[in-house]
Design an enzyme around this catalytic site. Sequence first.
Site, PDB file in Angstrom:
ATOM      1  N   GLY A  32       0.833  -1.216   0.000  1.00 12.91           N
ATOM      2  CA  GLY A  32       0.000   0.000   0.000  1.00 12.91           C
ATOM      3  C   GLY A  32       0.860   1.255   0.000  1.00 12.91           C
ATOM      4  N   HIS A  33       1.907   1.283   0.838  1.00 12.37           N
ATOM      5  CA  HIS A  33       2.816   2.430   0.845  1.00 12.37           C
ATOM      6  C   HIS A  33       3.547   2.546  -0.495  1.00 12.37           C
ATOM      7  CE1 HIS A  33       2.904   1.431   5.316  1.00 12.37           C
ATOM      8  NE2 HIS A  33       2.635   2.715   5.348  1.00 12.37           N
ATOM      9  N   GLN A  64       1.180  10.948  18.077  1.00 15.42           N
ATOM     10  CA  GLN A  64      -0.135  10.460  17.651  1.00 15.42           C
ATOM     11  C   GLN A  64      -0.528   9.133  18.308  1.00 15.42           C
ATOM     12  OE1 GLN A  64       1.369  10.323  13.453  1.00 15.42           O
ATOM     13  NE2 GLN A  64       0.045   8.533  13.247  1.00 15.42           N
ATOM     14  N   GLN A 157      -8.019  10.560   8.243  1.00 15.15           N
ATOM     15  CA  GLN A 157      -6.736  11.257   8.259  1.00 15.15           C
ATOM     16  C   GLN A 157      -6.576  12.075   6.982  1.00 15.15           C
ATOM     17  OE1 GLN A 157      -2.784   9.563   9.561  1.00 15.15           O
ATOM     18  NE2 GLN A 157      -2.522   9.244   7.379  1.00 15.15           N
TER      19      GLN A 157
HETATM   20  O1  PAF Z   1      -0.456   7.410   8.071  1.00 14.52           O
HETATM   21  C1  PAF Z   1       0.636   7.426   8.677  1.00 14.52           C
HETATM   22  O2  PAF Z   1       1.515   6.587   8.488  1.00 14.52           O
HETATM   23  C2  PAF Z   1       0.907   8.531   9.687  1.00 14.52           C
HETATM   24  O3  PAF Z   1      -0.255   8.906  10.358  1.00 14.52           O
HETATM   25  C3  PAF Z   1       1.603   9.770   9.068  1.00 14.52           C
HETATM   26  C4  PAF Z   1       0.712  10.454   8.040  1.00 14.52           C
HETATM   27  C5  PAF Z   1       2.920   9.358   8.435  1.00 14.52           C
HETATM   28  C6  PAF Z   1       1.901  10.806  10.166  1.00 14.52           C
HETATM   29  O4  PAF Z   1       2.725  10.278  11.150  1.00 14.52           O
END
Ligand code: PAF
Length: 287
Positions: A32-33, A64, A157
């Site tokens: 996915g990344h 977070q 997000q």
């Molecule tokens: O989706 C993520 O991996 C994280 O929430 C992010 C956007 C890198 C912020 O730390």
Amino acid sequence: MHIVHTLADLRRALKPAALRAFVPTMGNLHQGHLDLMQMARQEADTRVKTGGMTVASIFVNRLQFGPHEDFDTYPRTFERDCELLQANGCDVVFAPSEKDLYPEPQVFKVHPPAELADILEGAFRPGFFVGVSTVVHKLFNIVQPDLAVFGKKDYQQLMVICRMVQQMALPIEIIGGDTRRAEDGLALSSRNGYLSADERAEAVQLSKALKSLAAAARAGNAAGQLDVPALETAAMVALRARGWAPDYITLRRQHDLSPVSGPCAEPLVVLGAAKLGQTRLIDNLEV
Ligand code: PAF
């Protein structure tokens, strides 16, 4: 590909680029990344003929994570992540230490509006979107991208980031990448690695529940009769009966994630979050 850890080294690596495309991550990368990385590469290469540059960040952002969440155990797979990023078109990896990114406690924070950030994920993970918005705003300031790619898997997000960019007039285009799924339909996630073999076989039931709710919403909308609370409750009850602990399974408007109670002509999205054993999974499906 350059791998840099400090802000000073990053600034040196970020030569003036005709266009800079950015993919923020917390590492432990999966396909996915890599899809997002490839999107960034493609955007950089097609929008400008030469000088397009792609940057990925790897940073597990303590801000977070809640006090009882998995910050300490979150998988760190830096070497492998870098190999994957290199193979998928990344020019620069920015992987700061906590000291580099937060040399002193981060007391200035970005607080997204409650109506967007204190619902759904924000209701179950208090402070999560403050942490995400703060680190993403900071990374945007450091990397100064022209565009940034985020996965739709983290739907809320993505919405929070889009609103932040719009409200703060940040000159950055945000692109949403589709969720990558395993063959059985489970959305890929770094946290899938926590699942036992039995849990992994069961995990697909979350996306199945969302699919059924989406189908029921489409059918109900077409028939002009849609009892959303009843459908949401039925989905949660069915998951509970299989041993899940759902936080929410809900049908929302795509544009602001506000609830829907009856037939609705606006674009909708089904979102869900549920715990299977010790692992909390989230997923969503646009209707
Ligand atoms: O989706 C993520 O991996 C994280 O929430 C992010 C956007 C890198 C912020 O730390």
